[in-house]
Design a protein around this motif. Structure first.
Motif, mmCIF file in Angstrom:
data_model
loop_
_atom_site.group_PDB
_atom_site.id
_atom_site.type_symbol
_atom_site.label_atom_id
_atom_site.label_comp_id
_atom_site.label_asym_id
_atom_site.label_seq_id
_atom_site.Cartn_x
_atom_site.Cartn_y
_atom_site.Cartn_z
ATOM 1 N N ALA A 7 0.814 -1.214 0.000
ATOM 2 C CA ALA A 7 0.000 0.000 0.000
ATOM 3 C C ALA A 7 0.848 1.265 0.000
ATOM 4 C CB ALA A 7 -0.946 -0.019 1.201
ATOM 5 N N ARG A 8 1.991 1.250 0.689
ATOM 6 C CA ARG A 8 2.849 2.448 0.702
ATOM 7 C C ARG A 8 3.483 2.698 -0.664
ATOM 8 N NH1 ARG A 8 4.795 1.548 6.518
ATOM 9 N NH2 ARG A 8 3.660 3.154 7.645
ATOM 10 N N ASP A 9 3.914 1.629 -1.316
ATOM 11 C CA ASP A 9 4.464 1.784 -2.670
ATOM 12 C C ASP A 9 3.432 2.417 -3.588
ATOM 13 O OD1 ASP A 9 6.959 0.534 -2.096
ATOM 14 O OD2 ASP A 9 6.067 -1.452 -2.451
ATOM 15 N N VAL A 10 2.207 1.925 -3.519
ATOM 16 C CA VAL A 10 1.127 2.441 -4.362
ATOM 17 C C VAL A 10 0.854 3.902 -4.035
ATOM 18 C CG1 VAL A 10 -1.330 2.210 -4.908
ATOM 19 C CG2 VAL A 10 0.118 0.173 -4.742
ATOM 20 N N LYS A 11 0.869 4.240 -2.759
ATOM 21 C CA LYS A 11 0.639 5.632 -2.368
ATOM 22 C C LYS A 11 1.765 6.530 -2.885
ATOM 23 C CE LYS A 11 -1.063 8.467 1.348
ATOM 24 N NZ LYS A 11 -1.535 8.536 2.705
ATOM 25 N N ILE A 12 2.998 6.047 -2.824
ATOM 26 C CA ILE A 12 4.125 6.803 -3.383
ATOM 27 C C ILE A 12 3.886 7.074 -4.861
ATOM 28 C CG2 ILE A 12 6.572 6.633 -4.050
ATOM 29 C CD1 ILE A 12 7.029 5.187 -1.327
ATOM 30 N N LEU A 13 3.485 6.050 -5.616
ATOM 31 C CA LEU A 13 3.237 6.220 -7.047
ATOM 32 C C LEU A 13 2.104 7.207 -7.298
ATOM 33 C CD1 LEU A 13 3.524 2.507 -8.220
ATOM 34 C CD2 LEU A 13 5.212 4.337 -8.538
ATOM 35 N N ALA A 14 1.026 7.091 -6.542
ATOM 36 C CA ALA A 14 -0.111 7.989 -6.731
ATOM 37 C C ALA A 14 0.288 9.440 -6.462
ATOM 38 C CB ALA A 14 -1.263 7.569 -5.819
ATOM 39 N N ILE A 15 1.040 9.664 -5.415
ATOM 40 C CA ILE A 15 1.480 11.030 -5.088
ATOM 41 C C ILE A 15 2.421 11.567 -6.164
ATOM 42 C CG2 ILE A 15 2.861 12.393 -3.457
ATOM 43 C CD1 ILE A 15 1.682 10.538 -1.228
ATOM 44 N N LEU A 16 3.378 10.760 -6.598
ATOM 45 C CA LEU A 16 4.348 11.223 -7.596
ATOM 46 C C LEU A 16 3.686 11.591 -8.922
ATOM 47 C CD1 LEU A 16 7.397 8.875 -7.047
ATOM 48 C CD2 LEU A 16 7.225 11.300 -6.477
ATOM 49 N N GLN A 17 2.614 10.870 -9.289
ATOM 50 C CA GLN A 17 1.920 11.203 -10.537
ATOM 51 C C GLN A 17 1.328 12.600 -10.494
ATOM 52 O OE1 GLN A 17 -0.148 7.904 -12.923
ATOM 53 N NE2 GLN A 17 -0.618 7.482 -10.775
ATOM 54 N N GLU A 18 0.873 13.017 -9.354
ATOM 55 C CA GLU A 18 0.246 14.329 -9.214
ATOM 56 C C GLU A 18 1.238 15.414 -8.812
ATOM 57 O OE1 GLU A 18 -2.860 15.132 -10.034
ATOM 58 O OE2 GLU A 18 -3.199 13.067 -10.667
ATOM 59 N N GLY A 20 5.087 15.492 -8.978
ATOM 60 C CA GLY A 20 6.407 14.971 -9.295
ATOM 61 C C GLY A 20 7.562 15.744 -8.672
ATOM 62 N N ARG A 21 7.307 16.971 -8.264
ATOM 63 C CA ARG A 21 8.372 17.795 -7.676
ATOM 64 C C ARG A 21 8.310 17.811 -6.154
ATOM 65 N NH1 ARG A 21 9.167 23.338 -10.791
ATOM 66 N NH2 ARG A 21 10.766 23.395 -9.213
ATOM 67 N N ILE A 22 7.530 16.931 -5.558
ATOM 68 C CA ILE A 22 7.421 16.881 -4.107
ATOM 69 C C ILE A 22 8.791 16.576 -3.496
ATOM 70 C CG2 ILE A 22 6.782 14.436 -4.043
ATOM 71 C CD1 ILE A 22 4.870 15.127 -1.730
ATOM 72 N N LEU A 27 7.244 13.681 0.811
ATOM 73 C CA LEU A 27 6.747 12.381 0.355
ATOM 74 C C LEU A 27 6.779 11.376 1.502
ATOM 75 C CD1 LEU A 27 5.755 10.554 -1.956
ATOM 76 C CD2 LEU A 27 8.170 10.125 -2.513
ATOM 77 N N ALA A 28 7.881 11.331 2.220
ATOM 78 C CA ALA A 28 8.006 10.402 3.354
ATOM 79 C C ALA A 28 6.918 10.673 4.397
ATOM 80 C CB ALA A 28 9.394 10.523 3.985
ATOM 81 N N ARG A 29 6.692 11.928 4.693
ATOM 82 C CA ARG A 29 5.664 12.287 5.672
ATOM 83 C C ARG A 29 4.285 11.849 5.192
ATOM 84 N NH1 ARG A 29 2.360 16.068 5.452
ATOM 85 N NH2 ARG A 29 3.511 17.362 3.975
ATOM 86 N N ARG A 30 3.995 12.053 3.909
ATOM 87 C CA ARG A 30 2.671 11.730 3.351
ATOM 88 C C ARG A 30 2.398 10.236 3.338
ATOM 89 N NH1 ARG A 30 1.336 15.605 -0.882
ATOM 90 N NH2 ARG A 30 -0.318 14.184 -1.530
ATOM 91 N N SER A 34 9.835 7.265 7.554
ATOM 92 C CA SER A 34 10.963 8.182 7.716
ATOM 93 C C SER A 34 11.638 8.338 6.356
ATOM 94 C CB SER A 34 11.937 7.665 8.776
ATOM 95 O OG SER A 34 12.461 6.424 8.385
ATOM 96 N N ASN A 35 12.517 9.329 6.233
ATOM 97 C CA ASN A 35 13.105 9.678 4.936
ATOM 98 C C ASN A 35 13.849 8.520 4.272
ATOM 99 O OD1 ASN A 35 12.062 12.213 5.255
ATOM 100 N ND2 ASN A 35 14.019 13.209 5.673
ATOM 101 N N THR A 36 14.720 7.841 5.007
ATOM 102 C CA THR A 36 15.550 6.792 4.395
ATOM 103 C C THR A 36 14.725 5.636 3.843
ATOM 104 O OG1 THR A 36 17.448 7.415 5.738
ATOM 105 C CG2 THR A 36 17.487 5.216 4.761
ATOM 106 N N PRO A 37 13.797 5.029 4.596
ATOM 107 C CA PRO A 37 12.998 3.949 4.011
ATOM 108 C C PRO A 37 12.153 4.404 2.816
ATOM 109 C CG PRO A 37 12.769 3.944 6.397
ATOM 110 C CD PRO A 37 13.522 5.187 6.022
ATOM 111 N N CYS A 38 11.649 5.620 2.871
ATOM 112 C CA CYS A 38 10.870 6.132 1.744
ATOM 113 C C CYS A 38 11.755 6.277 0.511
ATOM 114 C CB CYS A 38 10.229 7.468 2.113
ATOM 115 S SG CYS A 38 9.180 8.151 0.810
#
Length: 160
Positions: A7-18, A20-22, A27-30, A34-38
């Motif tokens: 689910a987190r991978d999918v959420k990352i993809l969904a956010i990046l599509q909208e 891309g400059r986040i 992105l990690a917070r959303r 934490s930053n490194t695992p994200c």
């Protein structure tokens, strides 16, 4: 074999599509990481080719006259090398911004964005005169963009 996404991978993809400059930290917070695992997840998605790249959607109508044309194409012959030759020729034409091989009665659908109908016709003439093997084509000039460049609803394809 397809890469397993959670689910987190999918959420990352969904956010990046909208967005891309986040920033990586936003992105990690959303996605509640934490930053490194994200960042590691994002690198894995990029390395797997799931994230193909980043870019801006351009409102061409705000600064340039242009025409968008969708074209269906039928080739003269239907051998593997004929399809390959056509795809090579199309790949070298910058005005052809998308091309899809089709099953059914027609062989290809491609999208052209160019300055006007005259430059579109020059492109078609080049394709007809080339070794592309174009037998027949039909042009559909876009009169109004209703919806384009939308995000893929990735959450529909994850089994969850």
């Amino acid at each position: 074999m397809a890469l397993k996404l959670d689910a987190r991978d999918v959420k990352i993809l969904a956010i990046l599509q909208e967005e891309g400059r986040i920033s990586k930290s936003d992105l990690a917070r959303r996605v509640n990481l934490s930053n490194t695992p994200c960042w590691e997840r994002l690198q894995r998605l990029e390395a797997a080719g799931i994230v193909r790249g980043y870019g801006a959607r351009i409102a061409l109508e705000l600064f340039a006259e242009h025409v968008t044309v969708f074209v269906t194409a039928e080739l003269e012959n239907h051998r593997s090398e004929d399809f390959g030759r056509f795809e090579d020729v199309v790949g070298k034409e910058p005005e052809i911004i998308g091309c899809w091989a089709l099953g059914g009665g027609l062989d290809y659908l491609f999208q052209v964005v160019t300055s006007n109908v005259t430059t579109y016709q020059r492109l078609i003439d080049r394709l007809l005169e080339s070794e592309a093997g174009l037998k027949r084509y039909y042009s559909y000039i876009v009169t109004k963009e209703v919806k384009a460049g939308g995000a893929i609803p990735v959450e529909l394809f994850t089994g969850g």
